[in-house]
Design an enzyme around this catalytic site. Sequence first.
Site, PDB file in Angstrom:
ATOM      1  N   ASP A 228       0.880  -1.156   0.000  1.00 21.66           N
ATOM      2  CA  ASP A 228       0.000   0.000   0.000  1.00 21.66           C
ATOM      3  C   ASP A 228       0.927   1.218   0.000  1.00 21.66           C
ATOM      4  OD1 ASP A 228      -2.065   1.775   0.030  1.00 21.66           O
ATOM      5  OD2 ASP A 228      -3.148   0.846   1.691  1.00 21.66           O
TER       6      ASP A 228
HETATM    7  C1  BGC Z   1      -4.941   3.371   0.036  1.00 19.07           C
HETATM    8  C2  BGC Z   1      -5.014   2.371  -1.123  1.00 19.07           C
HETATM    9  C3  BGC Z   1      -4.779   3.084  -2.412  1.00 19.07           C
HETATM   10  C4  BGC Z   1      -3.428   3.782  -2.354  1.00 19.07           C
HETATM   11  C5  BGC Z   1      -3.093   4.555  -3.596  1.00 19.07           C
HETATM   12  C6  BGC Z   1      -3.670   4.171  -0.006  1.00 19.07           C
HETATM   13  O1  BGC Z   1      -3.679   5.178   0.948  1.00 19.07           O
HETATM   14  O2  BGC Z   1      -5.016   2.669   1.252  1.00 19.07           O
HETATM   15  O3  BGC Z   1      -6.264   1.738  -1.120  1.00 19.07           O
HETATM   16  O4  BGC Z   1      -4.832   2.179  -3.474  1.00 19.07           O
HETATM   17  O5  BGC Z   1      -3.448   4.717  -1.277  1.00 19.07           O
HETATM   18  O6  BGC Z   1      -3.896   5.674  -3.708  1.00 19.07           O
END
Ligand code: BGC
Length: 767
Positions: A228
């Site tokens: 993530d």
């Molecule tokens: C979120 C993800 C997301 C990623 C990219 C993160 O903060 O938890 O779900 O895909 O950011 O935006």
Amino acid sequence: MTDVQGIVTKMTLEEKAALCTGASSWTTTPVDRLGLPELLVSDGPHGIRRLPDVHALSWKSLPATCFPTASGLAATWDVDLLYEMGQALAKEAIALNVDVVLGPGVNMKRTPLCGRNFEYFSEDPYLAGELAAGLINGIQSKGVGTSLKHFAANNQEFERHSISAEIDERALREIYLPAFETAVTKAKPWTVMCSYNKVNGTYASEHHRLLTDILKDEWGFDGFVVSDWGAVHDRVAALQAGLDLEMPGPKQTRVNAVIEAVRNGELDEAVLDEAARRIVRIALLAAQTPKGSNSSIGDKFDAAAHHALARKIAAEGMVLLKNNGLLPLQNPQHIAVIGRAAQKAHFQGGGSSHINPTQVDVPFSEVQKLAGNAELSFVAGYPEDNCFEQTLIDEAVATAQAADVALLFIALPTFKESEGHDRPDLDLTEQQVRLIQAVTAVQPNTVVILNNGAPVVVHGWIDGTAAVLEAWMMGQAGGGAIADVLFGRVNPCGKLAETYPVKLADTPAHLNFPGENGVVHYGEGLFIGYRYYDAREVPVQFPFGYGLSYTTFAYSNPQVSAATFKDVEGVTVSVDVTNTGQVTGKEIVQVYVHDEEARLVRPYKELKGFAKVDLQPGETKTVAIPLDFRAFAYYDPAHRQWVTEDGQFNILIGASAADIRSCVTVTLQSTLQLPSVLHRESTIRAWLEDPRGKKTFEPMYRQLMAQMSRAFSGDDDNGNEVIGMDSSGFMLDMPLLSILHFQEDALTQPADDIVDLLLAQVHGAVG
Ligand code: BGC
């Protein structure tokens, strides 16, 4: 396909290290000299959030269709429809030059307070897994990848970057992992995104057991694991654990750390090679699907067709929670449309999944289109913020009073529900509650239309309403879908994929949420959602699987393919469903399994199959649902595997978790030959419950019983029993070894040797 291994072999250490860290916020590092292209990822999953500049820090993405968020999708219980939506998403991804869509999310709804529940499917792992597999298969069928997220146990936003989810092995295996497992095994997502949090003390990004042992080795995941955004702490430890790609980039310090670790022997280069191989494979796979102007559809997608699909899906997921007969509306002449959300549709949630829609249906206008000659009046009813404004309520009351029907559009504001923070409570705003109460007091024909991503408490206001429609965060075409349902152009068929509790204090994780001092204990174990309400006999507002229709359905003739079956063969259950009403409708048939007796505690019932059936008035169709080994198994930490036991199971066929229409009893024959788990500390009870243990130990048990009853029989001087106890019951929970220790002087051998000999016989070392 190009030789993946060949490319990896030719890559320098520096190139491999660079490949395992993003080149920008949304792209991987290309290796031009070897013909390895970059891979471009974009958020989703209910639309494509393609940022025009992958390097810039901006939020405004290119226009794309905003479909309903996962709560609404899940309420469709429609795997095929999600597949179709996946295909549409893939077409948009292709047009927008996107290789991998970051989603879907399959985390469990452990508590309705999780701020991100609108992005997740269900409180039930079976349902979530099947739906996610449908969506992934749809997207990937067109050559676009997905990223199954957030692996694992990211069930809250509170301290999501650091909190440790403390989960016992069974709850992990039976509740928190199966949706991932199903999606991985049935749909082979190209990538899996690890979560920010820790699981039992270890960051998910550094969790070897989760990322390598379970995901890659046990489930056979052959894509790459991406972090993530910002979830990596120690890059080298993460690589060793199985985290292939760190995002976002660029991060030269990380690249250097990897190079340095290989050079100084801390990191085996084979580990880096494996991560590079996985990323190279997916990058080459993605390159096989031409994107943008090079693709067969060019850089445009059919926005009108996708809007229409979004409307169909939104309507299919709406759940009619209450209806006293007012719906579908029958030619009202004067409709009061109340609530800010009627003019400004609340159709998606805040955070990384936020889509820039191609167009947005305004609920008021959509109602107007289907309302014939009816006169419509609009008032806002509540402010955008949390202020209380009595004048707006007074205005709404006057408008409602003058109309035949009031449609109250109530949207849970973003400050109450969004990625990044959990919900403080399950309530609407005070203004919204008072508004509903005031309007329903003067207008009995009031319909409340809810826009939210997770359950709200309704008991303070629902009684006065004529109908309540849960419309979720319904996507850009949701306004039209609401009108379709209100006027009966669509017969509602959505069913809840999560329980509506009566109040917050009733919810499963209430005493163990959100955690403290960096730790959240999943103290409720297996018992989340309906599993908890069943076990604790807690009344709920609306049960899991519940939803009304404008028609009625009867269930009859439940059958099983075999009354007795082997676990590995499974069994098929079927039932006839008849539309007994006046209009065409769809019914979602649910199959739950109840184990009559098991060695370990089990939920009263668990969803193991479902089917959606479309029926004309008077029509009957037979629905057949196969149940496999896993439908009957539980995960036994003692054996470290899924286990079935011989015995009877009730197969419950229902219209919801609380509306079981038929029950069929079947007998399962387990084909497992499990080794005994008896050990030195095993109790008498454990010896007697273990089939081999019982056989070996029974003669000694009889002897012990006889001795015990001699020792404890007789009366005291006053004629009372010596010890007011049942000696066999007393012994059951004592280790055999302890009992033998009491009698050591009378034994011919040391107690330890006796137990060891019995254990050797049980474990097969002695014949
Ligand atoms: C979120 C993800 C997301 C990623 C990219 C993160 O903060 O938890 O779900 O895909 O950011 O935006």
